[in-house]
Motif scaffolding. Structure first.
Motif, PDB file in Angstrom:
ATOM      1  N   CYS A   1       0.802  -1.224   0.000  1.00  0.00           N
ATOM      2  CA  CYS A   1       0.000   0.000   0.000  1.00  0.00           C
ATOM      3  C   CYS A   1       0.831   1.268   0.000  1.00  0.00           C
ATOM      4  O   CYS A   1       0.284   2.375  -0.019  1.00  0.00           O
ATOM      5  CB  CYS A   1      -0.949   0.008   1.188  1.00  0.00           C
ATOM      6  SG  CYS A   1      -0.117   0.191   2.788  1.00  0.00           S
ATOM      7  N   GLY A   2       2.162   1.154   0.029  1.00  0.00           N
ATOM      8  CA  GLY A   2       3.013   2.345  -0.017  1.00  0.00           C
ATOM      9  C   GLY A   2       2.799   3.252   1.172  1.00  0.00           C
ATOM     10  O   GLY A   2       2.760   2.806   2.322  1.00  0.00           O
ATOM     11  N   ALA A   3       2.621   4.528   0.901  1.00  0.00           N
ATOM     12  CA  ALA A   3       2.386   5.502   1.976  1.00  0.00           C
ATOM     13  C   ALA A   3       0.911   5.613   2.326  1.00  0.00           C
ATOM     14  O   ALA A   3       0.522   6.489   3.096  1.00  0.00           O
ATOM     15  CB  ALA A   3       2.943   6.867   1.579  1.00  0.00           C
ATOM     16  N   GLY A   4       0.074   4.757   1.741  1.00  0.00           N
ATOM     17  CA  GLY A   4      -1.302   4.640   2.198  1.00  0.00           C
ATOM     18  C   GLY A   4      -2.380   5.339   1.396  1.00  0.00           C
ATOM     19  O   GLY A   4      -3.542   5.312   1.788  1.00  0.00           O
ATOM     20  N   LEU A   5      -2.039   5.947   0.259  1.00  0.00           N
ATOM     21  CA  LEU A   5      -3.067   6.673  -0.483  1.00  0.00           C
ATOM     22  C   LEU A   5      -4.268   5.801  -0.868  1.00  0.00           C
ATOM     23  O   LEU A   5      -5.417   6.239  -0.722  1.00  0.00           O
ATOM     24  CB  LEU A   5      -2.459   7.323  -1.725  1.00  0.00           C
ATOM     25  CG  LEU A   5      -3.432   8.165  -2.563  1.00  0.00           C
ATOM     26  CD1 LEU A   5      -4.055   9.271  -1.731  1.00  0.00           C
ATOM     27  CD2 LEU A   5      -2.732   8.745  -3.785  1.00  0.00           C
ATOM     28  N   PRO A   6      -4.070   4.560  -1.366  1.00  0.00           N
ATOM     29  CA  PRO A   6      -5.254   3.751  -1.685  1.00  0.00           C
ATOM     30  C   PRO A   6      -6.136   3.485  -0.478  1.00  0.00           C
ATOM     31  O   PRO A   6      -7.354   3.370  -0.604  1.00  0.00           O
ATOM     32  CB  PRO A   6      -4.670   2.451  -2.252  1.00  0.00           C
ATOM     33  CG  PRO A   6      -3.246   2.422  -1.789  1.00  0.00           C
ATOM     34  CD  PRO A   6      -2.816   3.848  -1.702  1.00  0.00           C
ATOM     35  N   LEU A   7      -5.529   3.410   0.707  1.00  0.00           N
ATOM     36  CA  LEU A   7      -6.313   3.215   1.925  1.00  0.00           C
ATOM     37  C   LEU A   7      -7.124   4.458   2.244  1.00  0.00           C
ATOM     38  O   LEU A   7      -8.295   4.377   2.646  1.00  0.00           O
ATOM     39  CB  LEU A   7      -5.407   2.876   3.106  1.00  0.00           C
ATOM     40  CG  LEU A   7      -4.418   1.717   2.942  1.00  0.00           C
ATOM     41  CD1 LEU A   7      -3.665   1.496   4.244  1.00  0.00           C
ATOM     42  CD2 LEU A   7      -5.132   0.451   2.499  1.00  0.00           C
ATOM     43  N   LEU A   8      -6.521   5.632   2.071  1.00  0.00           N
ATOM     44  CA  LEU A   8      -7.232   6.886   2.327  1.00  0.00           C
ATOM     45  C   LEU A   8      -8.443   7.017   1.409  1.00  0.00           C
ATOM     46  O   LEU A   8      -9.525   7.450   1.843  1.00  0.00           O
ATOM     47  CB  LEU A   8      -6.295   8.079   2.107  1.00  0.00           C
ATOM     48  CG  LEU A   8      -5.227   8.334   3.172  1.00  0.00           C
ATOM     49  CD1 LEU A   8      -4.292   9.458   2.723  1.00  0.00           C
ATOM     50  CD2 LEU A   8      -5.870   8.687   4.505  1.00  0.00           C
ATOM     51  N   LEU A   9      -8.274   6.639   0.143  1.00  0.00           N
ATOM     52  CA  LEU A   9      -9.380   6.737  -0.800  1.00  0.00           C
ATOM     53  C   LEU A   9     -10.507   5.780  -0.423  1.00  0.00           C
ATOM     54  O   LEU A   9     -11.694   6.126  -0.535  1.00  0.00           O
ATOM     55  CB  LEU A   9      -8.885   6.451  -2.216  1.00  0.00           C
ATOM     56  CG  LEU A   9      -7.880   7.445  -2.793  1.00  0.00           C
ATOM     57  CD1 LEU A   9      -7.364   6.953  -4.149  1.00  0.00           C
ATOM     58  CD2 LEU A   9      -8.503   8.828  -2.943  1.00  0.00           C
ATOM     59  N   ALA A  10     -10.143   4.576   0.020  1.00  0.00           N
ATOM     60  CA  ALA A  10     -11.168   3.616   0.449  1.00  0.00           C
ATOM     61  C   ALA A  10     -11.865   4.102   1.715  1.00  0.00           C
ATOM     62  O   ALA A  10     -13.099   4.004   1.839  1.00  0.00           O
ATOM     63  CB  ALA A  10     -10.531   2.245   0.686  1.00  0.00           C
ATOM     64  N   ALA A  11     -11.087   4.633   2.658  1.00  0.00           N
ATOM     65  CA  ALA A  11     -11.676   5.149   3.893  1.00  0.00           C
ATOM     66  C   ALA A  11     -12.615   6.319   3.607  1.00  0.00           C
ATOM     67  O   ALA A  11     -13.638   6.494   4.279  1.00  0.00           O
ATOM     68  CB  ALA A  11     -10.575   5.577   4.854  1.00  0.00           C
ATOM     69  N   GLY A  12     -12.278   7.112   2.591  1.00  0.00           N
ATOM     70  CA  GLY A  12     -13.141   8.223   2.208  1.00  0.00           C
ATOM     71  C   GLY A  12     -14.491   7.772   1.698  1.00  0.00           C
ATOM     72  O   GLY A  12     -15.457   8.550   1.695  1.00  0.00           O
TER      73      GLY A  12
ATOM     74  N   GLU B   1       1.905   7.997   9.814  1.00  0.00           N
ATOM     75  CA  GLU B   1       1.766   9.429  10.074  1.00  0.00           C
ATOM     76  C   GLU B   1       0.396   9.932   9.637  1.00  0.00           C
ATOM     77  O   GLU B   1      -0.111  10.924  10.162  1.00  0.00           O
ATOM     78  CB  GLU B   1       2.864  10.215   9.346  1.00  0.00           C
ATOM     79  CG  GLU B   1       4.239  10.089   9.965  1.00  0.00           C
ATOM     80  CD  GLU B   1       5.283  10.896   9.204  1.00  0.00           C
ATOM     81  OE1 GLU B   1       4.890  11.698   8.326  1.00  0.00           O
ATOM     82  OE2 GLU B   1       6.484  10.731   9.497  1.00  0.00           O
ATOM     83  N   ARG B   2      -0.183   9.262   8.653  1.00  0.00           N
ATOM     84  CA  ARG B   2      -1.525   9.603   8.184  1.00  0.00           C
ATOM     85  C   ARG B   2      -2.603   8.920   9.018  1.00  0.00           C
ATOM     86  O   ARG B   2      -3.772   8.897   8.652  1.00  0.00           O
ATOM     87  CB  ARG B   2      -1.673   9.179   6.716  1.00  0.00           C
ATOM     88  CG  ARG B   2      -0.811   9.989   5.746  1.00  0.00           C
ATOM     89  CD  ARG B   2      -0.812   9.352   4.369  1.00  0.00           C
ATOM     90  NE  ARG B   2      -0.323  10.269   3.342  1.00  0.00           N
ATOM     91  CZ  ARG B   2      -0.117   9.940   2.068  1.00  0.00           C
ATOM     92  NH1 ARG B   2      -0.355   8.697   1.665  1.00  0.00           N
ATOM     93  NH2 ARG B   2       0.293  10.831   1.199  1.00  0.00           N
ATOM     94  N   LEU B   3      -2.198   8.317  10.136  1.00  0.00           N
ATOM     95  CA  LEU B   3      -3.097   7.637  11.077  1.00  0.00           C
ATOM     96  C   LEU B   3      -3.774   6.428  10.439  1.00  0.00           C
ATOM     97  O   LEU B   3      -4.911   6.092  10.751  1.00  0.00           O
ATOM     98  CB  LEU B   3      -4.153   8.610  11.620  1.00  0.00           C
ATOM     99  CG  LEU B   3      -3.600   9.875  12.306  1.00  0.00           C
ATOM    100  CD1 LEU B   3      -4.742  10.738  12.817  1.00  0.00           C
ATOM    101  CD2 LEU B   3      -2.652   9.515  13.436  1.00  0.00           C
TER     102      LEU B   3
END
Length: 226
Positions: free
Chosen positions: A46-57, A77-79
């Motif tokens: 997932c790298g630095a987490g961008l795909p996770l942020l988009l899913a969480a959104g 750092e992005r929690l």
């Protein structure tokens, strides 16, 4: 393991420059699967987490797996919940597994945690003639045979698609930093020479304002756990 200063800089280049280039791919997959509230998603690499942020959104509960400690630290750092290895299966397993460009071993270790009928998404570079980055890099990377990977993992195919993901950068320097952060040049015998050669190879793709534009198409496959 504490990331080295160099590893941290490379990870930040990924987070600040490169990872957004794949947003069209993530969004297309989430739209197709109708990812939303109540879904549990696991993202490999997932790298630095961008795909996770988009899913969480979209309301999903997203967890990531990332082997690189520097990228993992940035995701935290992005929690975001990001771990080094796939978590053990729980009573309520994953609904969606994002396995973009996974190794067969990583995919096999994560599959037991996906519920029956759950979606597994594999993705990689599309046709060579429609991808600029492999040409810039001198013949690589080469997209994997996603259909063979799907069959080898015992998954049931459930469709596929192609997504236009242009890599756009403000200038050659940003392009070099972004592309180097992908890890595609990690095996270079002389990193400084590789950086110089990449910079020179990018000049034909410069626009009048100095920006660099590299069109690419990515292919994804959706499969289901039997």
């Amino acid at each position: 393991m504490t990331p080295t200063p160099t590893a941290t800089l490379v990870a930040r280049d990924w987070a600040e420059i490169q990872e957004r280039m794949l947003v069209p791919l993530y969004e297309a997959v989430y739209d197709r699967l109708e990812v939303g509230p109540g879904d549990r998603l696991l993202g490999l690499g997932c790298g630095a987490g961008l795909p996770l942020l988009l899913a969480a959104g979209r309301g999903a509960a997203a967890t990531g797996v990332e082997a690189d400690p520097a990228r993992r630290a940035l995701a935290r750092e992005r929690l975001l919940e990001v771990v080094a290895d796939p978590p053990a299966p729980e009573e309520r397993p994953w609904d969606v597994l994002l396995a973009f460009s996974p190794s067969p071993g990583a995919l096999a270790s994560a599959l037991p945690g996906v519920r029956r009928g759950g979606a597994v998404v594999l993705a990689d570079w599309g046709p060579p003639e429609r991808c600029t980055v492999p040409a810039v890099l001198g013949g690589g990377p080469v997209g994997r045979d996603l259909d063979t990977m799907t069959a080898g993992a015992g998954l049931v195919p459930d469709g596929s698609g192609r997504v236009f993901c242009p890599f756009g950068y403000a200038d050659v320097d940003s392009a070099v930093r972004g592309l180097l952060s992908t890890g595609l040049y990690d095996g270079a015998a002389d990193p400084a020479l590789a950086e110089k050669e990449l910079s020179e190879a990018l000049h034909p793709f410069e626009r009048g304002d100095g920006a660099v534009w590299l069109p690419n198409v990515f292919r994804y496959v959706v499969a289901r756990v039997a």
